[in-house]
Design an enzyme around this catalytic site. Structure first.
Site, short mmCIF file in Angstrom:
data_model
loop_
_atom_site.label_atom_id
_atom_site.label_comp_id
_atom_site.label_asym_id
_atom_site.label_seq_id
_atom_site.Cartn_x
_atom_site.Cartn_y
_atom_site.Cartn_z
N LYS A 175 0.83 -1.22 0.00
CA LYS A 175 0.00 0.00 0.00
C LYS A 175 0.86 1.25 0.00
CE LYS A 175 -1.74 1.55 4.07
NZ LYS A 175 -1.54 2.96 4.43
N ASN A 176 1.81 1.33 0.92
CA ASN A 176 2.55 2.58 1.09
C ASN A 176 3.61 2.82 0.01
OD1 ASN A 176 0.95 3.18 3.23
ND2 ASN A 176 2.47 2.70 4.80
N ARG A 186 -4.82 10.52 4.69
CA ARG A 186 -3.79 11.54 4.84
C ARG A 186 -2.76 11.52 3.72
NH1 ARG A 186 -2.47 14.18 9.07
NH2 ARG A 186 -0.36 14.01 8.25
N CYS A 195 -5.16 12.89 13.12
CA CYS A 195 -5.89 11.64 12.93
C CYS A 195 -5.77 10.83 14.20
CB CYS A 195 -5.35 10.88 11.73
SG CYS A 195 -3.70 10.25 11.99
N ARG A 238 0.24 14.66 13.45
CA ARG A 238 0.77 14.47 12.09
C ARG A 238 0.80 15.75 11.24
NH1 ARG A 238 -1.51 8.84 9.85
NH2 ARG A 238 0.37 8.88 8.59
N PRO A 239 1.62 16.71 11.64
CA PRO A 239 1.75 17.92 10.82
C PRO A 239 2.47 17.65 9.50
CG PRO A 239 3.29 17.96 12.66
CD PRO A 239 2.47 16.72 12.82
N VAL A 240 2.42 18.63 8.58
CA VAL A 240 3.12 18.48 7.29
C VAL A 240 4.13 19.62 7.09
CG1 VAL A 240 1.34 17.10 6.12
CG2 VAL A 240 1.20 19.60 6.06
N ASP A 241 4.59 20.19 8.19
CA ASP A 241 5.51 21.33 8.09
C ASP A 241 6.78 21.01 7.30
OD1 ASP A 241 5.79 19.69 10.57
OD2 ASP A 241 7.64 20.82 10.80
N GLN A 242 7.27 19.78 7.40
CA GLN A 242 8.50 19.42 6.69
C GLN A 242 8.27 19.40 5.17
OE1 GLN A 242 11.54 19.01 8.33
NE2 GLN A 242 10.27 19.79 9.99
N ASP A 251 4.32 0.69 12.19
CA ASP A 251 3.16 0.03 11.58
C ASP A 251 3.04 -1.45 11.97
OD1 ASP A 251 2.43 2.37 10.38
OD2 ASP A 251 3.22 1.86 8.40
N ILE A 309 7.26 7.02 17.36
CA ILE A 309 6.99 7.76 16.12
C ILE A 309 5.70 8.59 16.25
CG2 ILE A 309 6.62 7.60 13.61
CD1 ILE A 309 9.38 6.61 14.44
N ARG A 334 -8.82 -0.39 4.48
CA ARG A 334 -7.92 0.61 3.91
C ARG A 334 -6.55 0.00 3.61
NH1 ARG A 334 -6.90 5.73 7.12
NH2 ARG A 334 -5.53 5.82 5.33
N1 EPU Z 1 6.02 14.73 11.09
C1 EPU Z 1 6.12 16.08 11.38
N2 EPU Z 1 6.14 16.98 10.36
C2 EPU Z 1 6.03 16.60 9.06
C3 EPU Z 1 5.91 15.23 8.75
C4 EPU Z 1 5.91 14.30 9.78
O1 EPU Z 1 6.24 16.45 12.55
O2 EPU Z 1 6.02 17.47 8.17
C5 EPU Z 1 6.06 13.73 12.18
C6 EPU Z 1 4.78 12.89 12.26
O3 EPU Z 1 3.77 13.56 12.99
C7 EPU Z 1 5.30 11.65 12.94
C8 EPU Z 1 6.72 11.49 12.35
O4 EPU Z 1 7.05 12.78 11.87
O5 EPU Z 1 5.38 11.84 14.32
C9 EPU Z 1 6.86 10.49 11.22
O6 EPU Z 1 5.80 10.67 10.30
P1 EPU Z 1 5.93 10.39 8.74
O7 EPU Z 1 5.81 11.66 8.01
O8 EPU Z 1 7.13 9.53 8.45
O9 EPU Z 1 4.60 9.55 8.48
P2 EPU Z 1 3.74 9.58 7.17
O10 EPU Z 1 4.64 9.81 6.02
O11 EPU Z 1 2.58 10.47 7.35
C10 EPU Z 1 4.01 7.05 6.60
C11 EPU Z 1 3.09 5.88 6.38
C12 EPU Z 1 2.45 5.50 7.71
C13 EPU Z 1 3.57 5.13 8.69
C14 EPU Z 1 4.56 6.30 8.82
C15 EPU Z 1 5.77 5.98 9.68
C16 EPU Z 1 2.38 6.21 4.10
C17 EPU Z 1 1.28 6.54 3.14
N3 EPU Z 1 2.08 6.25 5.40
O12 EPU Z 1 3.20 8.11 7.12
O13 EPU Z 1 1.64 4.36 7.47
O14 EPU Z 1 3.04 4.83 9.95
O15 EPU Z 1 5.03 6.69 7.51
O16 EPU Z 1 6.46 4.90 9.18
O17 EPU Z 1 3.47 5.87 3.69
C18 EPU Z 1 -0.09 2.82 7.89
O18 EPU Z 1 0.18 2.27 6.82
O19 EPU Z 1 -0.87 2.31 8.75
C19 EPU Z 1 0.50 4.12 8.21
C20 EPU Z 1 0.00 4.93 9.14
#
Ligand code: EPU
Length: 423
Positions: free
Chosen positions: A22-23, A93, A117, A122-126, A305, A327, A397
């Site tokens: 999926k990912n 997301r 969620c 789970r912010p997207v600031d990065q 995960d 995480i 999902r």
């Molecule tokens: N984070 C920030 N700022 C950002 C981005 C992330 O603070 O701009 C924080 C997040 O809040 C979290 C950490 O950084 O605490 C890591 O988050 P990451 O961005 O790596 O997670 P993601 O990309 O949103 C993906 C997977 C998730 C998986 C995580 C961690 C996809 C589509 N989703 O999410 O998968 O848990 O990486 O490995 O690839 C799942 O499949 O059940 C799932 C939740």
């Protein structure tokens, strides 16, 4: 509303085929936006998140045909609409993954902010800071991110934290940027590496995907692609944990053993035998199930995960196991449900201490997120009597036909419709 009903206390025996990841499939579907031609994805899992992404591509102006295990994204025939609405983004997301491709390809993207969620803020600031470094003007207005740039320019981006979709968004944006981009402190997950392979097929020059520093030489135009998605390490790991908890002997077809190293190390410690058999992996647990300690970390650490599924296994191990989640700040939502099934778990902040019991007891439980749902299914396999896991849409999902796959290996499991509840 659908639910999964299980009757526990049976060993698992047989063969289970592992689906595509999926990912990996989600970012690769979003990468199709980088080119106007027809792309073909093979080995795509039949999941709700794939349908949601196809619907999102349709809203953005790219029609596709989903015929699992293939998705064909058709050539662009209408003017693009680079606007991802809240209704789709809130369902998934990972929709934020269209931000990089849209701004790179069309010079403008308007994507609803995903918000928090069940598992955390789970912010997207990065993602946003990275796109700014590539020259995008970013504004947040009325709950949307608006990113604009006539043409992105290659730059150095240093991530403050490792983010999987953040790394992927920046890789896709950089693939159409003018010049060379260096991404530092990247996520090293196999799915990031897989996206690098696809971008290279499309004509970008990506080096180092899967390591912490990625170099990308952008192209003026990118080609469509034909690509078979890697196998899902988390689905495979979930079935390994299921065999560990229930006992038995199962051949996991196409399980990606190398990507699962951190999980396999812990499961072997717990008493499982895990061996490669050609392209497949045999998992057996005949003797006693031993406890182990696990701390989640970015790849190549133990994946968050897999945390909930490992915890379900520890609930029936012979002793005390400890799970620490680093995480996500709120990823223990399965704990109260496991306790309702007779588990002995104490949580202190982000650590759970699990005292194994010989057997759980079947109950009606509620799924709260995807991996929490999988842990409740595993718990149901080792519970006396009947377990009903509600809110199965979370499972749908991320797990393709889990009841058929586990049922095929001897589990007493079925999907039921609960009368009186909305569909
Ligand atoms: N984070 C920030 N700022 C950002 C981005 C992330 O603070 O701009 C924080 C997040 O809040 C979290 C950490 O950084 O605490 C890591 O988050 P990451 O961005 O790596 O997670 P993601 O990309 O949103 C993906 C997977 C998730 C998986 C995580 C961690 C996809 C589509 N989703 O999410 O998968 O848990 O990486 O490995 O690839 C799942 O499949 O059940 C799932 C939740």
């Amino acid at each position: 509303m659908d639910a999964i009903r299980l009757r526990g206390a049976r060993k698992l025996e047989g063969t289970i085929r592992v689906s595509g990841a999926k990912n990996a499939a989600l970012p690769i579907l979003c990468a199709t936006l980088l080119s106007d031609g027809e792309s073909l994805l093979r080995n795509v899992p039949g999941l709700q998140d794939i349908e949601t992404t196809a619907a999102l591509l349709g809203v953005l102006g790219r029609d596709s045909t989903v015929s699992i295990p293939e998705v064909r994204v058709h050539p662009a025939t209408r003017p693009p609409n680079p606007e991802a609405p809240y209704d789709l983004v809130r369902k998934m997301r990972a929709s934020v993954l269209v931000l990089g491709p849209l701004v790179a390809r069309y010079g403008r993207a308007k994507v609803s902010l995903p918000g928090g969620c069940a598992i955390g803020a789970r912010p997207v600031d990065q993602h946003l800071r990275g796109l700014e470094a590539l020259g995008a003007r970013i504004q947040v207005e009325h709950g949307f991110v608006v990113a604009e740039a006539p043409r992105l320019r290659g730059a150095e981006v240093v991530f403050d934290i490792q983010t999987v979709t953040g790394t992927e968004n920046l890789m896709m944006a950089a693939a159409l940027a003018k010049g060379r981009t260096t991404l530092v402190n990247c996520a090293r997950e196999p799915e990031v590496e897989e996206l690098g392979r696809v971008l290279n097929k499309m004509g970008a020059r990506v080096e180092g995907a899967g390591t912490s520093t990625i170099h990308i030489q952008g192209a003026d135009e990118l080609e469509p692609f034909d690509h078979a998605i890697i196998a899902d390490r988390i689905e495979a790991g979930t079935f390994m944990a299921a065999v560990g908890a229930a006992g038995g002997n199962v051949l996991l077809e196409h399980a990606p053993l190398d990507d699962l190293e951190p999980v396999v190390v812990k499961l072997r410690k717990a008493g499982l035998t895990i061996d490669r058999e050609g392209d497949h992996v045999r998992v057996t647990r005949l003797g006693v199930l031993r406890p182990c300690d696990v701390t989640t970390a970015p790849h190549p650490g133990f994946p968050t995960d897999m945390q909930a599924q490992l915890m379900a296994l520890l609930c029936v191990a012979s002793g005390r196991g400890v799970v620490t989640e680093t995480i996500f700040e709120n990823r223990f939502m399965h704990v109260p449900e496991l306790i309702r099934m007779g588990a002995r778990i104490e949580t202190r902040n982000n650590t759970a201490i699990i005292e194994g019991v010989p057997r759980l007891s079947g109950a009606s439980v509620m799924a709260t997120d995807l991996r929490a749902s999988a842990s409740l299914v595993i718990a149901g396999l080792v519970a006396d009597g009947e377990t009903t896991v509600r809110r199965v849409y979370h499972l749908d999902r991320g797990y393709e036909a889990i009841e058929k796959k586990l049922g095929g290996a001897g589990a007493d499991i079925e999907r039921i419709h609960l009368e009186g509840e909305p569909p």
